[in-house]
Write a protein that holds these residues in place. Structure first.
Motif, PDB file in Angstrom:
ATOM      1  N   LEU A   1     -58.048  16.724  74.680  1.00  0.00           N
ATOM      2  CA  LEU A   1     -58.646  16.153  73.618  1.00  0.00           C
ATOM      3  C   LEU A   1     -58.423  14.813  73.563  1.00  0.00           C
TER       4      LEU A   1
ATOM      5  N   TYR B   1     -55.853  11.760  77.815  1.00  0.00           N
ATOM      6  CA  TYR B   1     -55.275  10.627  78.699  1.00  0.00           C
ATOM      7  C   TYR B   1     -54.155  11.175  79.257  1.00  0.00           C
TER       8      TYR B   1
ATOM      9  N   ARG C   1     -53.978  -0.872  67.002  1.00  0.00           N
ATOM     10  CA  ARG C   1     -52.716   0.159  67.204  1.00  0.00           C
ATOM     11  C   ARG C   1     -51.704  -0.353  66.248  1.00  0.00           C
TER      12      ARG C   1
ATOM     13  N   LEU D   1     -62.813  10.613  63.182  1.00  0.00           N
ATOM     14  CA  LEU D   1     -62.484  11.942  63.995  1.00  0.00           C
ATOM     15  C   LEU D   1     -63.518  12.774  63.922  1.00  0.00           C
TER      16      LEU D   1
ATOM     17  N   LEU E   1     -65.814   7.542  68.337  1.00  0.00           N
ATOM     18  CA  LEU E   1     -64.524   7.051  68.887  1.00  0.00           C
ATOM     19  C   LEU E   1     -64.667   7.006  70.639  1.00  0.00           C
TER      20      LEU E   1
ATOM     21  N   HIS F   1     -65.744  13.506  67.135  1.00  0.00           N
ATOM     22  CA  HIS F   1     -64.767  13.413  67.971  1.00  0.00           C
ATOM     23  C   HIS F   1     -63.977  14.765  68.252  1.00  0.00           C
TER      24      HIS F   1
HETATM   25  C1  MLT Z   1     -57.249  10.792  69.584  1.00  0.00           C
HETATM   26  O1  MLT Z   1     -58.201  11.546  68.943  1.00  0.00           O
HETATM   27  O2  MLT Z   1     -56.494  11.515  70.208  1.00  0.00           O
HETATM   28  C2  MLT Z   1     -57.214   9.294  69.469  1.00  0.00           C
HETATM   29  O3  MLT Z   1     -58.267   8.896  68.873  1.00  0.00           O
HETATM   30  C3  MLT Z   1     -57.260   8.550  70.605  1.00  0.00           C
HETATM   31  C4  MLT Z   1     -57.218   7.219  70.386  1.00  0.00           C
HETATM   32  O4  MLT Z   1     -56.751   6.619  69.505  1.00  0.00           O
HETATM   33  O5  MLT Z   1     -57.323   6.546  71.672  1.00  0.00           O
END
Ligand code: MLT
Length: 286
Positions: A112, A117, A151, A174, A236, A262
């Protein structure tokens, strides 16, 4: 209120049972805590930021009859140690080493957001370990300049005010509008998970996300079954991002979870589990 609206009102996890089974593995110089429950096709559940393995309780407790559910705390989160280096590649290497340590050759990798990523980093570095992919509420692209600036703000906030302040800053993005309006207990539960994160873990993961490579060129190489899932109200990584993933990954399946944001799997676990359960069952038939 119909059954679907009320699905989060029912307890869906069995935390005491699961926490008893948490184990620690020493991998890549870090101690990783993980749950390993159920039998069947292995599924590696990779949490997002700044969460921990308990985020997946509604999935692992529901799907363990048909899958071996492996849910680790990424380094820096939950009960895992917070030690550098911090990168998507390192998280992926940790997870491959964890699979080695428990004798799992291949797993469905379900991630998730930040977990997505990492799932893509696993595909880049350890693709033989990936039986299939579930990419939930995530994207392939790297951060924009604006994203990187945000960030740095998150890092400063974590260092100056701690994880509670980061939880408050993240929470609205979120959780979807419907959940915020109708299920405040879900929002509170998620906030508790977020607020329990360590500052080192938050800072490390934020730096890792900020410096992650663009995974978009990788998408055309994906040749394992892939499910792309997104919450209809995700602001997001909105459905438009999911459609990009779906368009670029040959043969992928796209599912939208209605009335979820999200944190789609946490907000509407029954709907999410149904979608993922069907996908997992289709793999067994292949
Ligand atoms: C996440 O839910 O893991 C973050 O929103 C990812 C991010 O900040 O890019």
């Amino acid at each position: 209120m119909n059954r679907e609206d009320d699905e989060r009102a029912e307890p869906t996890d069995n935390r005491a049972y699961r926490r008893e089974r948490a184990v620690i593995a020493l991998v890549e110089g870090a101690e990783l805590a993980y749950d390993d429950v159920g039998t069947g096709q292995p599924v590696l559940w990779v949490h997002g930021f700044p969460l921990n393995r308990s985020y997946w309780d509604p999935q692992t407790s529901a799907l363990l009859d048909h899958s071996r559910c492996i849910a680790p705390d990424l380094r820096g989160f939950g009960d895992s140690t917070a030690s550098p280096p911090w990168s998507m590649d390192q998280y992926a290497d940790d997870l491959a080493a964890l699979l080695d340590s428990i004798g799992v050759r291949q797993a469905v990798v379900a991630g998730l957001s930040m977990g997505g990523y990492i799932a893509l980093a696993m595909w880049r570095r350890h693709r033989a370990r990936v039986r299939a992919l579930v990419l939930a509420d995530t994207r392939a692209g790297a951060d924009s300049e604006e994203g990187r600036r945000k960030r740095l703000e998150t890092i400063a906030l974590a260092r100056q005010e701690g994880s509670g302040a980061v939880a408050d800053a993240q929470l609205t993005g979120l959780v979807g509008k419907t959940t915020r309006e109708r299920h405040p207990q879900v929002v509170q539960h998620l906030r508790q998970i977020l607020a329990s994160a360590s500052v080192d873990g938050i800072v490390g993961a934020t730096e890792a996300m900020m410096n992650r490579p663009d995974s978009a060129p990788l998408l055309e190489t994906i040749d394992v079954p892939t499910l792309v899932v997104v919450g209809e109200e995700d602001v997001l990584t909105p459905p438009s991002e999911a459609r990009l993933l779906h368009g670029a990954i040959r043969g992928s399946r796209l599912e939208v979870v209605a009335r979820a944001g999200h944190a789609s799997s946490f907000e509407r676990p029954a709907a999410f589990n149904h979608i993922v359960g069907e996908f997992l069952a289709s793999l067994v038939l292949e």
